[in-house]
Design a protein around this motif. Structure first.
Motif, short mmCIF file in Angstrom:
data_model
loop_
_atom_site.label_atom_id
_atom_site.label_comp_id
_atom_site.label_asym_id
_atom_site.label_seq_id
_atom_site.Cartn_x
_atom_site.Cartn_y
_atom_site.Cartn_z
N ASN A 141 0.83 -1.20 0.00
CA ASN A 141 0.00 0.00 0.00
C ASN A 141 0.87 1.25 0.00
OD1 ASN A 141 -1.83 2.03 0.26
ND2 ASN A 141 -2.31 1.61 2.40
N VAL A 179 0.35 4.61 2.28
CA VAL A 179 0.39 4.60 3.73
C VAL A 179 1.27 5.74 4.25
CG1 VAL A 179 2.38 3.04 3.90
CG2 VAL A 179 0.66 3.04 5.69
N THR A 180 0.83 6.39 5.33
CA THR A 180 1.61 7.48 5.92
C THR A 180 2.56 6.93 6.98
OG1 THR A 180 -0.02 7.87 7.66
CG2 THR A 180 -0.27 9.13 5.62
N ARG A 220 2.74 7.91 9.94
CA ARG A 220 1.96 7.78 11.17
C ARG A 220 1.27 6.41 11.25
NH1 ARG A 220 1.27 11.85 14.41
NH2 ARG A 220 1.97 13.25 12.78
N GLU A 221 0.73 5.99 10.13
CA GLU A 221 0.10 4.67 10.10
C GLU A 221 1.13 3.57 10.32
OE1 GLU A 221 -3.04 5.56 6.73
OE2 GLU A 221 -2.88 3.41 7.07
N LEU A 222 2.31 3.79 9.78
CA LEU A 222 3.35 2.78 9.90
C LEU A 222 3.81 2.61 11.35
CD1 LEU A 222 5.33 3.65 6.66
CD2 LEU A 222 4.11 1.52 7.11
N THR A 223 3.80 3.70 12.10
CA THR A 223 4.17 3.59 13.52
C THR A 223 3.20 2.63 14.22
OG1 THR A 223 2.76 5.43 14.22
CG2 THR A 223 5.02 5.96 13.61
N ARG A 224 1.94 2.72 13.84
CA ARG A 224 0.93 1.83 14.43
C ARG A 224 1.22 0.38 14.08
NH1 ARG A 224 -3.37 3.05 11.73
NH2 ARG A 224 -3.96 0.89 12.18
N ARG A 225 1.52 0.13 12.83
CA ARG A 225 1.73 -1.23 12.36
C ARG A 225 3.00 -1.84 12.92
NH1 ARG A 225 -0.84 -3.76 9.20
NH2 ARG A 225 -1.45 -3.06 7.14
#
Lengths: 203, 203
Positions: free
Chosen positions: A30, A33-34, A36-41
């Motif tokens: 994807n 993806v930002t 910020r989203e990657l920090t979550r993952r």
DNA sequence: TAGCGGTTAGTACCAGGTTCTAAAAGTCAT
DNA sequence: ATGACTTTTAGAACCTGGTACTAACCGCTA
């Protein structure tokens, strides 16, 4: 170096290498993806994500989108030039023509690495239409033989010969022979309608 | 309303309508242009540019790039799934199959709006291969008739019938008839090699 | 002279970053 | 346990290319 994180943290993290590999995968599957989203993952700080991206040479989201947009924009523009499939390297109108077409990933069945027939046909058909010196030329019928499978990476060289009615109205016969090296891999006989005739049929 | 700007300003400006039209043109011919660049080209303030964009419903640069990127990404993804050209809506293995394929911009000659033959062939060929119930199925030969030209926007419905050797080794005969509405527009007879045979030839 | 369409200016704010500095945390050898 | 080293995190300043909103101004006309 590999690190063993304290179990006390209770947070499941991957060693650097694996995390970076995962990062590549995530962005690959994807591209929108930002960080910020990657920090979550990945359960690491945003700075770590950014360091990783730098080390891996992965541009920021906006840059990625821009690249995709530019690529697609260039494609759209060249699609217009893609009236012909394969690169025509020689053309004697109403006589003969030669084109080269390299079999790439997108042309093969992924399982077998064998080129799908319609791409081989497309090259031959395009060449047959191109060789006819007329405003509008449409394929009326065709007779094909796929002599042997063509594989990923092979260069397919199509040679077209106009067999009848050169310069005259009505329908023209064009024979196309495609080769990989010395070997003939495809043969097709095309009937092409020319524009001066009353009812063009296709192509 | 039209305005006549003071000649004293010395600045050449266009009335609103024409400016907005020009704005559309400029963004159309280069979607990557920023508002700042547009102020230079149109000799108005950046606020005016932005008001114009709002009135015209033109999204900001990043949004434009994102849309292009998404569009191209979707295309790439569907290309991957494009082992079959056309949507198969019915499939009875070793018996028959039906697929639908809508003729879009990218499938036609821009001059005539007539579909290029290889797309029609691709649909038929894909369906002929799909209908054969075998690990590997390759087109060995084909005999085609383009009955009438197919135009932009038309929906081409291909129906395939297995004519011989169902379930048996060797080669299968498949007949494909393509229709627009009631009208038959294409007919093809395919010989398909199946994997259990020793030398598959193509597709 | 007031009102109106069109234009401009300016401020605050936003996402999604980069760049830089600095500190904290984890790991290893000794 | 200590020091050296890598890795991770934090924070602040800054960037682009905008949006949203308020306010003013300009030229024309009723």
């Amino acid at each position: 170096m590999e690190r063993r994180y304290k179990e006390e943290t209770g947070i499941e993290r991957l060693p650097k290498r694996q995390r970076q590999q995962r990062l590549v995968e995530l962005i690959d599957e994807n591209p929108f993806v930002t960080d910020r989203e990657l920090t979550r993952r990945l359960k690491v700080s945003i700075q770590t994500i950014r360091l990783d991206r730098m080390e891996l040479g992965i541009p920021e989201l906006r840059e990625r989108m821009k690249l995709m947009a530019e690529r697609s924009y260039d494609q759209v523009r060249s699609l217009d030039a893609e009236e012909v499939i394969g690169d025509i390297i020689d053309l004697q109108l109403d006589r003969s023509g030669i084109s080269i077409f390299e079999i790439r990933e997108e042309h093969v069945f992924s399982r077998t690495q064998i080129a799908r027939g319609h791409h081989i046909f497309a090259q031959a058909n395009s060449l047959a239409v191109a060789v006819i010196n007329d405003e509008i030329a449409l394929t009326a019928s065709a007779d094909l033989r796929f002599v042997r499978p063509i594989h990923l990476g092979e260069k397919c060289i199509a040679k077209a010969y106009v067999r009848s009615n050169p310069g005259k109205a009505g329908r023209a016969k064009v024979e196309v022979l495609s080769y990989v090296g010395e070997e003939m891999v495809f043969q097709g006989n095309f009937i092409i309608y020319r524009s001066d005739d009353k009812k063009p049929l296709d192509s």
